[in-house]
Design a protein around this motif. Structure first.
Motif, PDB file in Angstrom:
ATOM      1  N   VAL A   1       0.848  -1.196   0.000  1.00 54.74           N
ATOM      2  CA  VAL A   1       0.000   0.000   0.000  1.00 54.74           C
ATOM      3  C   VAL A   1       0.880   1.242   0.000  1.00 54.74           C
ATOM      4  O   VAL A   1       1.825   1.344   0.788  1.00 54.74           O
ATOM      5  N   ASP A   2       0.561   2.156  -0.884  1.00 57.05           N
ATOM      6  CA  ASP A   2       1.266   3.436  -0.954  1.00 57.05           C
ATOM      7  C   ASP A   2       0.301   4.537  -0.528  1.00 57.05           C
ATOM      8  O   ASP A   2      -0.503   5.014  -1.322  1.00 57.05           O
ATOM      9  N   ALA A   3       0.378   4.921   0.746  1.00 57.33           N
ATOM     10  CA  ALA A   3      -0.488   5.986   1.263  1.00 57.33           C
ATOM     11  C   ALA A   3       0.161   7.353   1.114  1.00 57.33           C
ATOM     12  O   ALA A   3      -0.450   8.361   1.479  1.00 57.33           O
ATOM     13  N   SER A   4       1.381   7.394   0.581  1.00 60.22           N
ATOM     14  CA  SER A   4       2.080   8.673   0.414  1.00 60.22           C
ATOM     15  C   SER A   4       1.691   9.357  -0.887  1.00 60.22           C
ATOM     16  O   SER A   4       1.740  10.582  -0.984  1.00 60.22           O
ATOM     17  N   SER A   5       1.336   8.577  -1.900  1.00 59.39           N
ATOM     18  CA  SER A   5       0.921   9.162  -3.169  1.00 59.39           C
ATOM     19  C   SER A   5      -0.464   9.752  -3.049  1.00 59.39           C
ATOM     20  O   SER A   5      -1.222   9.436  -2.129  1.00 59.39           O
ATOM     21  N   ASP A   6      -0.806  10.601  -3.983  1.00 59.13           N
ATOM     22  CA  ASP A   6      -2.094  11.280  -3.976  1.00 59.13           C
ATOM     23  C   ASP A   6      -2.704  11.190  -5.371  1.00 59.13           C
ATOM     24  O   ASP A   6      -2.267  11.911  -6.255  1.00 59.13           O
ATOM     25  N   PRO A   7      -3.674  10.301  -5.596  1.00 55.39           N
ATOM     26  CA  PRO A   7      -4.313   9.405  -4.623  1.00 55.39           C
ATOM     27  C   PRO A   7      -3.431   8.214  -4.261  1.00 55.39           C
ATOM     28  O   PRO A   7      -2.465   7.904  -4.947  1.00 55.39           O
ATOM     29  N   GLY A   8      -3.806   7.540  -3.162  1.00 56.60           N
ATOM     30  CA  GLY A   8      -3.063   6.379  -2.701  1.00 56.60           C
ATOM     31  C   GLY A   8      -3.193   5.213  -3.674  1.00 56.60           C
ATOM     32  O   GLY A   8      -4.127   5.145  -4.476  1.00 56.60           O
ATOM     33  N   ARG A   9      -2.234   4.284  -3.580  1.00 55.67           N
ATOM     34  CA  ARG A   9      -2.205   3.154  -4.509  1.00 55.67           C
ATOM     35  C   ARG A   9      -2.071   1.831  -3.753  1.00 55.67           C
ATOM     36  O   ARG A   9      -1.587   1.789  -2.630  1.00 55.67           O
ATOM     37  N   ILE A  10      -2.466   0.772  -4.434  1.00 50.19           N
ATOM     38  CA  ILE A  10      -2.276  -0.582  -3.922  1.00 50.19           C
ATOM     39  C   ILE A  10      -1.786  -1.437  -5.076  1.00 50.19           C
ATOM     40  O   ILE A  10      -2.196  -1.243  -6.228  1.00 50.19           O
ATOM     41  N   ALA A  11      -0.895  -2.367  -4.782  1.00 50.88           N
ATOM     42  CA  ALA A  11      -0.309  -3.212  -5.813  1.00 50.88           C
ATOM     43  C   ALA A  11       0.120  -4.524  -5.185  1.00 50.88           C
ATOM     44  O   ALA A  11       0.278  -4.621  -3.964  1.00 50.88           O
ATOM     45  N   PRO A  12       0.330  -5.573  -6.005  1.00 44.92           N
ATOM     46  CA  PRO A  12       0.868  -6.812  -5.442  1.00 44.92           C
ATOM     47  C   PRO A  12       2.233  -6.559  -4.801  1.00 44.92           C
ATOM     48  O   PRO A  12       2.982  -5.683  -5.228  1.00 44.92           O
ATOM     49  N   ALA A  13       2.544  -7.323  -3.763  1.00 44.39           N
ATOM     50  CA  ALA A  13       3.859  -7.223  -3.142  1.00 44.39           C
ATOM     51  C   ALA A  13       4.922  -7.656  -4.141  1.00 44.39           C
ATOM     52  O   ALA A  13       4.638  -8.300  -5.163  1.00 44.39           O
ATOM     53  N   TYR A  14       6.160  -7.314  -3.842  1.00 45.38           N
ATOM     54  CA  TYR A  14       7.266  -7.651  -4.738  1.00 45.38           C
ATOM     55  C   TYR A  14       7.290  -9.158  -4.999  1.00 45.38           C
ATOM     56  O   TYR A  14       7.233  -9.968  -4.066  1.00 45.38           O
ATOM     57  N   GLY A  15       7.338  -9.520  -6.284  1.00 42.51           N
ATOM     58  CA  GLY A  15       7.377 -10.926  -6.651  1.00 42.51           C
ATOM     59  C   GLY A  15       6.032 -11.618  -6.618  1.00 42.51           C
ATOM     60  O   GLY A  15       5.953 -12.829  -6.866  1.00 42.51           O
ATOM     61  N   LYS A  16       4.978 -10.879  -6.298  1.00 43.07           N
ATOM     62  CA  LYS A  16       3.634 -11.456  -6.209  1.00 43.07           C
ATOM     63  C   LYS A  16       2.776 -10.968  -7.380  1.00 43.07           C
ATOM     64  O   LYS A  16       3.140 -10.041  -8.105  1.00 43.07           O
ATOM     65  N   SER A  17       1.611 -11.564  -7.529  1.00 48.03           N
ATOM     66  CA  SER A  17       0.634 -11.112  -8.518  1.00 48.03           C
ATOM     67  C   SER A  17      -0.757 -11.306  -7.939  1.00 48.03           C
ATOM     68  O   SER A  17      -0.953 -12.075  -6.989  1.00 48.03           O
ATOM     69  N   TRP A  18      -1.708 -10.585  -8.508  1.00 50.68           N
ATOM     70  CA  TRP A  18      -3.083 -10.722  -8.028  1.00 50.68           C
ATOM     71  C   TRP A  18      -3.606 -12.116  -8.334  1.00 50.68           C
ATOM     72  O   TRP A  18      -3.306 -12.682  -9.387  1.00 50.68           O
ATOM     73  N   PRO A  19      -4.421 -12.695  -7.457  1.00 46.85           N
ATOM     74  CA  PRO A  19      -5.009 -14.011  -7.730  1.00 46.85           C
ATOM     75  C   PRO A  19      -6.102 -13.909  -8.788  1.00 46.85           C
ATOM     76  O   PRO A  19      -6.556 -12.824  -9.149  1.00 46.85           O
ATOM     77  N   SER A  20      -6.547 -15.057  -9.256  1.00 50.36           N
ATOM     78  CA  SER A  20      -7.640 -15.099 -10.226  1.00 50.36           C
ATOM     79  C   SER A  20      -8.968 -14.987  -9.480  1.00 50.36           C
ATOM     80  O   SER A  20      -9.242 -15.759  -8.558  1.00 50.36           O
ATOM     81  N   ALA A  21      -9.757 -14.027  -9.889  1.00 56.09           N
ATOM     82  CA  ALA A  21     -11.072 -13.824  -9.278  1.00 56.09           C
ATOM     83  C   ALA A  21     -12.153 -14.363 -10.196  1.00 56.09           C
ATOM     84  O   ALA A  21     -11.994 -14.432 -11.415  1.00 56.09           O
ATOM     85  N   ARG A  22     -13.259 -14.751  -9.595  1.00 52.94           N
ATOM     86  CA  ARG A  22     -14.388 -15.264 -10.369  1.00 52.94           C
ATOM     87  C   ARG A  22     -14.957 -14.176 -11.277  1.00 52.94           C
ATOM     88  O   ARG A  22     -14.975 -12.993 -10.911  1.00 52.94           O
ATOM     89  N   ALA A  23     -15.415 -14.585 -12.452  1.00 57.09           N
ATOM     90  CA  ALA A  23     -15.978 -13.620 -13.404  1.00 57.09           C
ATOM     91  C   ALA A  23     -17.400 -13.269 -12.969  1.00 57.09           C
ATOM     92  O   ALA A  23     -18.382 -13.855 -13.439  1.00 57.09           O
ATOM     93  N   GLN A  24     -17.497 -12.317 -12.042  1.00 49.29           N
ATOM     94  CA  GLN A  24     -18.801 -11.863 -11.565  1.00 49.29           C
ATOM     95  C   GLN A  24     -18.698 -10.391 -11.196  1.00 49.29           C
ATOM     96  O   GLN A  24     -17.607  -9.853 -11.020  1.00 49.29           O
ATOM     97  N   LEU A  25     -19.845  -9.762 -11.053  1.00 46.00           N
ATOM     98  CA  LEU A  25     -19.861  -8.355 -10.679  1.00 46.00           C
ATOM     99  C   LEU A  25     -19.342  -8.183  -9.255  1.00 46.00           C
ATOM    100  O   LEU A  25     -19.652  -8.981  -8.368  1.00 46.00           O
TER     101      LEU A  25
END
Length: 201
Positions: A114-138
């Motif tokens: 989490v980057d709370a210093s930027s404006d607006p703040g940001r979120i990203a996978p940790a180093y060496g990580k990636s987002w998991p697969s989410a179900r195709a739904q709203l």
């Protein structure tokens, strides 16, 4: 990518106090206090909508249909980062998603940064990580976050001053604007708030 927002915990205070507003209005009769408090709420709502910010600490849920596709940055590395609305960002409480089996999962905090210093703040996978697969739904992904400058003492003076100017304008024209709708901001308040506008969302 579709997104939505829902307020979870509203702020318990306003960015300016009744005493501050009364001083701005040159101490009107106490019987007017209810109207003054209504004007404060209306002025704050308008200032937040105008700037795209939230002033006092509050909690929101940010819904996404999926995690963002990973984008390569200038160094050629994938980040998959995305910005969170309503700056300034204070913290991220949780990141939840429905996996491909339809079971809601909560990501461990070690899985993202989490980057709370930027404006607006940001979120990203940790180093060496990636987002998991989410179900195709709203609204498959939910990010719960806290935003705002904090308490009264942390709200920038320019914001407080702008709100007080709007309160003064609303109170002065209360006879013809009894619902306290802000149809036009005083020029001074707009000048104070314009540099704080968030253009990204």
């Amino acid at each position: 990518m579709s997104t939505a927002l829902k307020l979870v915990t509203a702020p318990t205070i306003q960015p300016v106090t009744l005493a501050e507003a009364r001083m701005q209005l040159k101490d009107p009769p106490a019987v007017e206090d209810f109207l003054i408090e209504s004007a404060i709420r209306a002025a704050c709502e308008h200032a937040e909508a105008y700037t795209g910010r939230r002033f006092v600490a509050q909690t929101w849920d940010y819904f996404l249909d999926c995690f963002p596709n990973e984008l390569a940055n200038q160094y050629g590395r994938s980040r998959g980062e995305f910005a969170l609305p309503h700056p300034p960002l204070a913290s991220v409480t949780s990141v939840k998603y429905f996996d491909e089996a339809g079971v809601e999962q909560t990501l461990a905090t070690s899985e993202y940064q989490v980057d709370a210093s930027s404006d607006p703040g940001r979120i990203a996978p940790a180093y060496g990580k990636s987002w998991p697969s989410a179900r195709a739904q709203l609204n498959a992904v939910t990010v719960r976050f806290v935003c705002g400058y904090g308490g009264l003492a942390s709200v920038p003076f320019s914001i407080k001053a702008a709100i007080l100017l709007i309160v003064g304008h609303l109170f002065e024209h209360r006879e013809e604007n009894q619902d306290f709708q802000v149809h036009e901001m005083p020029l001074g308040s707009e000048r104070l708030l314009f540099p704080l506008r968030v253009m990204r969302f």
